[in-house]
Design a protein around this motif. Structure first.
Motif, mmCIF file in Angstrom:
data_model
loop_
_atom_site.group_PDB
_atom_site.id
_atom_site.type_symbol
_atom_site.label_atom_id
_atom_site.label_comp_id
_atom_site.label_asym_id
_atom_site.label_seq_id
_atom_site.Cartn_x
_atom_site.Cartn_y
_atom_site.Cartn_z
ATOM 1 N N THR A 140 0.800 -1.225 0.000
ATOM 2 C CA THR A 140 0.000 0.000 0.000
ATOM 3 C C THR A 140 0.832 1.273 0.000
ATOM 4 O O THR A 140 0.401 2.288 -0.529
ATOM 5 C CB THR A 140 -0.965 0.030 1.196
ATOM 6 O OG1 THR A 140 -0.215 -0.163 2.399
ATOM 7 C CG2 THR A 140 -2.019 -1.052 1.081
ATOM 8 N N ASP A 141 2.021 1.240 0.578
ATOM 9 C CA ASP A 141 2.837 2.449 0.603
ATOM 10 C C ASP A 141 3.849 2.495 -0.543
ATOM 11 O O ASP A 141 4.678 3.398 -0.611
ATOM 12 C CB ASP A 141 3.534 2.628 1.950
ATOM 13 C CG ASP A 141 4.417 1.454 2.321
ATOM 14 O OD1 ASP A 141 4.555 0.516 1.505
ATOM 15 O OD2 ASP A 141 4.968 1.468 3.438
ATOM 16 N N CYS A 142 3.764 1.520 -1.439
ATOM 17 C CA CYS A 142 4.589 1.468 -2.656
ATOM 18 C C CYS A 142 6.096 1.526 -2.362
ATOM 19 O O CYS A 142 6.861 2.111 -3.129
ATOM 20 C CB CYS A 142 4.204 2.582 -3.624
ATOM 21 S SG CYS A 142 2.479 2.530 -4.127
ATOM 22 N N ASN A 143 6.506 0.893 -1.269
ATOM 23 C CA ASN A 143 7.930 0.892 -0.929
ATOM 24 C C ASN A 143 8.639 -0.390 -1.370
ATOM 25 O O ASN A 143 9.815 -0.591 -1.074
ATOM 26 C CB ASN A 143 8.135 1.128 0.572
ATOM 27 C CG ASN A 143 7.658 -0.034 1.434
ATOM 28 O OD1 ASN A 143 7.021 -0.970 0.950
ATOM 29 N ND2 ASN A 143 7.952 0.028 2.718
ATOM 30 N N GLY A 144 7.904 -1.269 -2.051
ATOM 31 C CA GLY A 144 8.505 -2.511 -2.524
ATOM 32 C C GLY A 144 8.609 -3.592 -1.461
ATOM 33 O O GLY A 144 9.241 -4.620 -1.677
ATOM 34 N N LYS A 145 7.953 -3.361 -0.315
ATOM 35 C CA LYS A 145 7.983 -4.324 0.789
ATOM 36 C C LYS A 145 6.583 -4.458 1.381
ATOM 37 O O LYS A 145 5.838 -3.485 1.467
ATOM 38 C CB LYS A 145 8.944 -3.868 1.880
ATOM 39 C CG LYS A 145 10.374 -3.769 1.402
ATOM 40 C CD LYS A 145 11.264 -3.186 2.459
ATOM 41 C CE LYS A 145 12.652 -3.009 1.863
ATOM 42 N NZ LYS A 145 13.446 -2.058 2.589
ATOM 43 N N VAL A 146 6.261 -5.684 1.792
ATOM 44 C CA VAL A 146 4.963 -5.935 2.401
ATOM 45 C C VAL A 146 5.193 -6.457 3.816
ATOM 46 O O VAL A 146 5.868 -7.468 4.012
ATOM 47 C CB VAL A 146 4.142 -6.956 1.575
ATOM 48 C CG1 VAL A 146 2.846 -7.313 2.269
ATOM 49 C CG2 VAL A 146 3.860 -6.397 0.181
ATOM 50 N N SER A 147 4.644 -5.755 4.777
ATOM 51 C CA SER A 147 4.811 -6.121 6.182
ATOM 52 C C SER A 147 3.639 -6.983 6.659
ATOM 53 O O SER A 147 2.624 -7.128 5.968
ATOM 54 C CB SER A 147 4.882 -4.856 7.048
ATOM 55 O OG SER A 147 3.606 -4.221 7.079
ATOM 56 N N PHE A 148 3.775 -7.511 7.847
ATOM 57 C CA PHE A 148 2.698 -8.272 8.482
ATOM 58 C C PHE A 148 1.442 -7.409 8.550
ATOM 59 O O PHE A 148 0.343 -7.878 8.250
ATOM 60 C CB PHE A 148 3.143 -8.714 9.886
ATOM 61 C CG PHE A 148 2.122 -9.527 10.625
ATOM 62 C CD1 PHE A 148 2.012 -10.892 10.395
ATOM 63 C CD2 PHE A 148 1.271 -8.937 11.546
ATOM 64 C CE1 PHE A 148 1.066 -11.655 11.070
ATOM 65 C CE2 PHE A 148 0.325 -9.700 12.225
ATOM 66 C CZ PHE A 148 0.223 -11.059 11.993
ATOM 67 N N ASN A 149 1.611 -6.141 8.927
ATOM 68 C CA ASN A 149 0.457 -5.249 9.049
ATOM 69 C C ASN A 149 -0.197 -4.964 7.696
ATOM 70 O O ASN A 149 -1.420 -4.838 7.617
ATOM 71 C CB ASN A 149 0.836 -3.945 9.747
ATOM 72 C CG ASN A 149 1.015 -4.148 11.241
ATOM 73 O OD1 ASN A 149 0.423 -5.044 11.832
ATOM 74 N ND2 ASN A 149 1.848 -3.329 11.849
ATOM 75 N N ASP A 150 0.616 -4.872 6.633
ATOM 76 C CA ASP A 150 0.045 -4.704 5.292
ATOM 77 C C ASP A 150 -0.845 -5.901 4.953
ATOM 78 O O ASP A 150 -1.963 -5.742 4.453
ATOM 79 C CB ASP A 150 1.147 -4.598 4.225
ATOM 80 C CG ASP A 150 1.963 -3.316 4.317
ATOM 81 O OD1 ASP A 150 1.440 -2.303 4.810
ATOM 82 O OD2 ASP A 150 3.128 -3.350 3.875
#
Length: 175
Positions: free
Chosen positions: A105-115
């Protein structure tokens, strides 16, 4: 092609077809153009978030707000490229790249647990508790070899979903 009141030329069709890696036939592209023109109510050559929300199927989709982030302000070529992820001719890699964009969602190229938890929350609504969502997600990550604090990149999504037999298809009606 920017003005929706104009017709598509053969060159336009071939250009769009190439842009979307031939996931749609020429006839499907013409049908998509007609649909695009219907959605583009103000004939600006772009589809706004409000115009997308006018589609009942889209408005009731639990991920509609996430998809709007990817959709708002698309021209016809971008519209077809967006839909190409749902084509039966799209590669698995293309489909996974699309899914990754929905999660990132924040387009940073990483997906976190919260994402991932946010997407799961959108999909499940009130049907399961927050605690159950967290447990399910933690277990899925663990089974895939990741931890709650892992930041997943596209390659991780490829690894996890690459052998999943993922189906993501919509039918393009041809008039």
């Amino acid at each position: 092609m920017g003005n929706t009141s104009s017709m598509l030329t053969q060159y336009d069709i071939e250009e769009v077809q190439q842009h979307c890696n031939y996931t749609f036939t020429q006839q499907e592209i013409v049908s998509l153009y007609e649909r695009f023109c219907q959605l583009d109510r103000n004939s600006s050559g772009f589809i706004t978030a409000d115009e997308f929300l006018s589609l009942p199927e889209f408005a009731v989709n639990p991920l509609s707000q996430r998809l709007l982030r990817l959709l708002d302000g698309l021209n016809f070529k971008e519209f077809v490229a967006f839909l190409s992820a749902f084509s039966p001719r799209a590669t698995l890699q293309h489909k996974i790249e699309f899914i990754f964009k929905v999660y990132d969602t924040d387009c940073n190229g990483k997906v976190s647990f919260n994402d991932m938890l946010d997407v799961l929350r959108d999909l499940t609504g009130q049907f399961i508790s927050e605690h159950q969502r967290e447990q399910v997600l933690a277990q899925v990550l663990e089974e895939a070899g990741y931890k709650k604090d892992s930041l997943l990149v596209l390659a991780d999504f490829m690894k996890i979903l690459g052998n999943s037999g993922l189906k993501m298809e919509v039918e393009v009606p041809i008039d």
